[in-house]
Design a protein around this motif. Sequence first.
Motif, PDB file in Angstrom:
ATOM      1  N   ARG A 115       0.840  -1.407   0.070  1.00 40.86           N
ATOM      2  CA  ARG A 115      -0.043   0.030   0.098  1.00 40.86           C
ATOM      3  C   ARG A 115       0.861   1.289  -0.027  1.00 40.86           C
ATOM      4  NH1 ARG A 115      -4.974  -2.084   3.983  1.00 40.86           N
ATOM      5  NH2 ARG A 115      -6.033  -3.252   2.194  1.00 40.86           N
ATOM      6  N   GLU A 116       2.278   1.030  -0.050  1.00 39.31           N
ATOM      7  CA  GLU A 116       3.032   2.238  -0.105  1.00 39.31           C
ATOM      8  C   GLU A 116       3.025   2.786  -1.650  1.00 39.31           C
ATOM      9  OE1 GLU A 116       6.427   1.988   3.083  1.00 39.31           O
ATOM     10  OE2 GLU A 116       6.820   0.912   1.090  1.00 39.31           O
ATOM     11  N   ARG A 117       3.612   3.883  -1.941  1.00 43.68           N
ATOM     12  CA  ARG A 117       3.590   4.255  -3.253  1.00 43.68           C
ATOM     13  C   ARG A 117       4.593   3.437  -4.486  1.00 43.68           C
ATOM     14  NH1 ARG A 117       3.109   9.720  -4.590  1.00 43.68           N
ATOM     15  NH2 ARG A 117       4.814   9.460  -6.184  1.00 43.68           N
ATOM     16  N   HIS A 118       3.872   3.262  -5.465  1.00 42.28           N
ATOM     17  CA  HIS A 118       4.400   2.147  -6.282  1.00 42.28           C
ATOM     18  C   HIS A 118       4.191   2.851  -7.666  1.00 42.28           C
ATOM     19  CE1 HIS A 118       5.538  -0.617  -3.363  1.00 42.28           C
ATOM     20  NE2 HIS A 118       4.479  -0.912  -3.041  1.00 42.28           N
ATOM     21  N   CYS A 119       5.139   3.819  -8.210  1.00 44.76           N
ATOM     22  CA  CYS A 119       4.656   4.633  -9.454  1.00 44.76           C
ATOM     23  C   CYS A 119       4.988   3.694 -10.803  1.00 44.76           C
ATOM     24  CB  CYS A 119       5.371   5.984  -9.433  1.00 44.76           C
ATOM     25  SG  CYS A 119       5.274   6.804  -7.957  1.00 44.76           S
ATOM     26  N   PRO A 120       4.387   4.178 -11.739  1.00 44.54           N
ATOM     27  CA  PRO A 120       4.364   3.335 -13.089  1.00 44.54           C
ATOM     28  C   PRO A 120       5.707   3.927 -13.788  1.00 44.54           C
ATOM     29  CG  PRO A 120       2.857   5.236 -13.171  1.00 44.54           C
ATOM     30  CD  PRO A 120       3.099   4.973 -11.869  1.00 44.54           C
ATOM     31  N   LYS A 121       6.192   3.075 -14.397  1.00 44.19           N
ATOM     32  CA  LYS A 121       7.424   3.222 -15.340  1.00 44.19           C
ATOM     33  C   LYS A 121       7.051   3.942 -16.424  1.00 44.19           C
ATOM     34  CE  LYS A 121       9.504  -0.901 -13.998  1.00 44.19           C
ATOM     35  NZ  LYS A 121      10.210  -2.216 -14.679  1.00 44.19           N
ATOM     36  N   LYS A 122       8.217   4.791 -16.932  1.00 38.89           N
ATOM     37  CA  LYS A 122       7.996   5.850 -18.154  1.00 38.89           C
ATOM     38  C   LYS A 122       6.891   5.361 -19.043  1.00 38.89           C
ATOM     39  CE  LYS A 122       9.059   9.433 -20.747  1.00 38.89           C
ATOM     40  NZ  LYS A 122       8.586  10.861 -20.603  1.00 38.89           N
ATOM     41  N   ASN A 123       7.167   3.780 -19.536  1.00 38.88           N
ATOM     42  CA  ASN A 123       6.512   3.320 -20.680  1.00 38.88           C
ATOM     43  C   ASN A 123       5.121   2.910 -20.146  1.00 38.88           C
ATOM     44  OD1 ASN A 123       7.104   1.221 -19.137  1.00 38.88           O
ATOM     45  ND2 ASN A 123       7.974  -0.297 -20.633  1.00 38.88           N
ATOM     46  N   GLU A 124       4.786   3.056 -18.905  1.00 34.48           N
ATOM     47  CA  GLU A 124       3.400   2.592 -18.442  1.00 34.48           C
ATOM     48  C   GLU A 124       2.496   3.763 -17.958  1.00 34.48           C
ATOM     49  OE1 GLU A 124       4.379  -1.144 -15.756  1.00 34.48           O
ATOM     50  OE2 GLU A 124       4.793   0.560 -14.890  1.00 34.48           O
ATOM     51  N   LEU A 125       3.061   5.324 -18.393  1.00 33.07           N
ATOM     52  CA  LEU A 125       2.416   6.277 -17.985  1.00 33.07           C
ATOM     53  C   LEU A 125       1.141   6.690 -18.918  1.00 33.07           C
ATOM     54  CD1 LEU A 125       5.288   8.796 -17.411  1.00 33.07           C
ATOM     55  CD2 LEU A 125       3.712   7.831 -15.525  1.00 33.07           C
ATOM     56  N   LEU A 126       0.157   7.109 -18.592  1.00 39.18           N
ATOM     57  CA  LEU A 126      -1.043   7.238 -19.262  1.00 39.18           C
ATOM     58  C   LEU A 126      -0.818   8.631 -20.161  1.00 39.18           C
ATOM     59  CD1 LEU A 126      -3.963   6.409 -17.293  1.00 39.18           C
ATOM     60  CD2 LEU A 126      -3.178   4.822 -19.081  1.00 39.18           C
ATOM     61  N   HIS A 127      -1.083   8.774 -21.270  1.00 42.72           N
ATOM     62  CA  HIS A 127      -1.093  10.006 -21.983  1.00 42.72           C
ATOM     63  C   HIS A 127      -2.379  10.302 -22.532  1.00 42.72           C
ATOM     64  CE1 HIS A 127       3.246   8.805 -22.034  1.00 42.72           C
ATOM     65  NE2 HIS A 127       3.213  10.231 -21.867  1.00 42.72           N
ATOM     66  N   PHE A 234      -4.302  11.419   6.831  1.00 44.52           N
ATOM     67  CA  PHE A 234      -3.952  10.563   5.770  1.00 44.52           C
ATOM     68  C   PHE A 234      -4.549   9.327   5.904  1.00 44.52           C
ATOM     69  CE2 PHE A 234      -0.206  10.001   8.272  1.00 44.52           C
ATOM     70  CZ  PHE A 234      -0.054   8.481   8.381  1.00 44.52           C
ATOM     71  N   ALA A 235      -4.712   8.369   4.898  1.00 44.06           N
ATOM     72  CA  ALA A 235      -5.130   6.999   4.864  1.00 44.06           C
ATOM     73  C   ALA A 235      -4.667   6.208   3.608  1.00 44.06           C
ATOM     74  CB  ALA A 235      -6.764   7.030   5.011  1.00 44.06           C
ATOM     75  N   PRO A 236      -4.659   5.170   3.682  1.00 38.54           N
ATOM     76  CA  PRO A 236      -4.254   4.271   2.550  1.00 38.54           C
ATOM     77  C   PRO A 236      -5.419   4.319   1.317  1.00 38.54           C
ATOM     78  CG  PRO A 236      -4.692   2.806   4.052  1.00 38.54           C
ATOM     79  CD  PRO A 236      -4.739   4.153   4.664  1.00 38.54           C
ATOM     80  N   ARG A 237      -5.313   3.966   0.336  1.00 38.47           N
ATOM     81  CA  ARG A 237      -6.128   3.709  -0.790  1.00 38.47           C
ATOM     82  C   ARG A 237      -6.535   2.075  -0.521  1.00 38.47           C
ATOM     83  NH1 ARG A 237      -7.777   4.817  -6.975  1.00 38.47           N
ATOM     84  NH2 ARG A 237      -9.229   3.528  -7.231  1.00 38.47           N
ATOM     85  N   ASP A 238      -7.454   1.752  -0.003  1.00 40.96           N
ATOM     86  CA  ASP A 238      -7.710   0.209   0.618  1.00 40.96           C
ATOM     87  C   ASP A 238      -9.146  -0.174   0.410  1.00 40.96           C
ATOM     88  OD1 ASP A 238      -9.084   1.730   2.670  1.00 40.96           O
ATOM     89  OD2 ASP A 238      -7.531   1.316   4.374  1.00 40.96           O
ATOM     90  N   SER A 239      -9.744  -1.007   1.496  1.00 45.05           N
ATOM     91  CA  SER A 239     -10.951  -1.569   1.122  1.00 45.05           C
ATOM     92  C   SER A 239     -11.976  -0.626   1.552  1.00 45.05           C
ATOM     93  CB  SER A 239     -11.282  -2.698   2.184  1.00 45.05           C
ATOM     94  OG  SER A 239     -11.063  -2.359   3.411  1.00 45.05           O
ATOM     95  N   HIS A 240     -11.733   0.573   2.218  1.00 46.40           N
ATOM     96  CA  HIS A 240     -12.428   1.625   2.490  1.00 46.40           C
ATOM     97  C   HIS A 240     -12.480   2.357   1.442  1.00 46.40           C
ATOM     98  CE1 HIS A 240     -12.217   0.933   7.305  1.00 46.40           C
ATOM     99  NE2 HIS A 240     -12.973   0.051   6.694  1.00 46.40           N
ATOM    100  N   GLU A 241     -13.099   2.287   0.387  1.00 45.52           N
ATOM    101  CA  GLU A 241     -12.998   2.919  -0.921  1.00 45.52           C
ATOM    102  C   GLU A 241     -13.237   4.635  -0.776  1.00 45.52           C
ATOM    103  OE1 GLU A 241     -11.723   3.250  -4.538  1.00 45.52           O
ATOM    104  OE2 GLU A 241     -12.136   1.284  -3.939  1.00 45.52           O
ATOM    105  N   ALA A 242     -12.039   5.266  -1.425  1.00 49.66           N
ATOM    106  CA  ALA A 242     -12.308   6.670  -1.767  1.00 49.66           C
ATOM    107  C   ALA A 242     -12.395   7.499  -0.340  1.00 49.66           C
ATOM    108  CB  ALA A 242     -13.512   6.865  -2.765  1.00 49.66           C
TER     109      ALA A 242
END
Length: 614
Positions: A115-127, A234-242
Amino acid sequence: MAKEHSATSKFHQMESKRRRFAWILCVSGLCILFYAIGSWQSSSGVSYKVGCRSISPGSASAAGLDFQAHHPGGFNRTSLATTDFPACDLKYSEYTPCQDPRRARKFKKMMLKYRERHCPKKNELLHCLIPAPPKYKNPFRWPRSRDYAWYDNIPHRELSIEKAVQNWIQVEDDRFRFPGGGTMFPRGADAYIDDIDALVPLSNGDIRTALDTGCGVASWGAYLLNRDILTMSFAPRDSHEAQVQFALERGVPAIIGVMATERIPYPARAFDMAHCSRCLIPWNKYDGLYLIEVDRVLRPGGYWILSGPPIHWKKYYKGWERTQDDLRQEQYEIEDVAKRLCWKKVVEKGDLAIWQKPINHIECVQSWKVYRTPHICINDSPDSAWKMETCITPLPDVTSPEEVAGGALEKWPERAFAVPPRIRSGSVPGITVQKFHEDNDLWKERLENYKQIVPPLTKGWYRNVMDMNSNLGGFAAALVKYPLWVMNVVPADPARDTLGVIYERGFIGTYHDWCEAFSTYPRTYDLIHADGVFSIYQHRCDISDILLELDRILRPEGTVILRDTMDVLAKVQSITQRMRWKSQVMDHESGSFNPEKILVAVKTYWTAQLTQQQ
């Protein structure tokens, strides 16, 4: 003859001088005229509609930029010709790039690493442009937004069902209502805060910044605003959606985050108070690692408040479905870690237990000789973000037991403009007391200009504001009297770290690298301000990716103010023209000869369109 010739020569010389003078005067007059015309064109007037009223902004307003709300029943701009950046699929409407649940599954669950930050790689970014839901409406204005949000903006009923008994959130027709309840305060956040106020003084200005770990929909932080206390929830993005999305939709400061293996992105000695209300953080596990992290970010003399398991376990153990022995042991272990940190237990009453961090470490040395662990961090950079360690962050040295380590703070609201201790002590390279005062004056001047070019800025149109490169927090300080809050961001690896100064002024913020996505949901900020950000990052990452990230987190009809050199803003503007933004570049406050310019942009209103299948 000689006299006549001399007279004629003098006459011609005088005539020549007159012509030359007239020519210079004419050219100068034309220059002034063209400059005046150019200034008028670059700052011609425009009316901003508020309901049926029109506001005349003044002589320097952003011509052609429309701040009016166009929803619903207005013009859905998805019918326009497709821009270079297409709209993303509707399934990405709540996309959080660095907290994507699908990517999170690839990581270990131990210590909530996944649940920590795991960012997309360059080729995975949405354009592509993240779309708003089909029936999106701009949020309610503050303070009504504290209690209501449109259902169509965050179409999630899960919390209203799961937390129905606890009064977190209720669905009423086309909107959500937030009664102010919480897991450990079903009577409401106001009553719960009154209980805390009876034990710890919350209203005398000593406590200004607070940290809420595992915040739910941030009702605790929402109601603390009544007492001029600004909370980073702060809170994680988890089962308590949004849950963080709900908080920001309400106009309450919040960020996606989790206590896991990395330090939380705040400087040492930042918060006057930290809080956990059944936040499910295992405070007694991992050799007290998470309490040690709370100790790092608490100011000397700061308070830690705990409600929920294991506090008052004799009353609640059956409802918590845990044994008395298990809860008794957990409380013993928490008390033990607190003693090792040299915290003093202030009180335990009813559902609340409160500890206080010492104002310095002079009297703690003897206790650490007894306990030995956790040890004092060696060669530690207390403000840096890296792996958590089971060592105590040392406080700055003092000369007496009564001295506050790092320097005492003024009460709020004087704190906002008092010289912060970090500057007074000279611990921020290149920043003196004089430069601090000059920075305050500079932002007062800049705000006066902003009020002309973006009239809604001080008229209650914007609630959630972000400053992408906050420096000393001067922008937030200049806005302090208006009904908004500022997320102050200090870019990663800056020439100097100033986030600690910002917290000492009574404001909140976070560290962030703008080559990555910010830890928030789409459409959560009304106004984004950036001073020199694109000059900093233009050679580190693609500025179009940064602009697409701004588009993701900016609400429809939200505003962006960018300050930078003309060549950088020209590149930026060429990209924003492909993003359904309307923008205009204007001169610096001091005039057209200053190489720094200001770009003001408005994100147009458009939404996703439902297919027949959807």
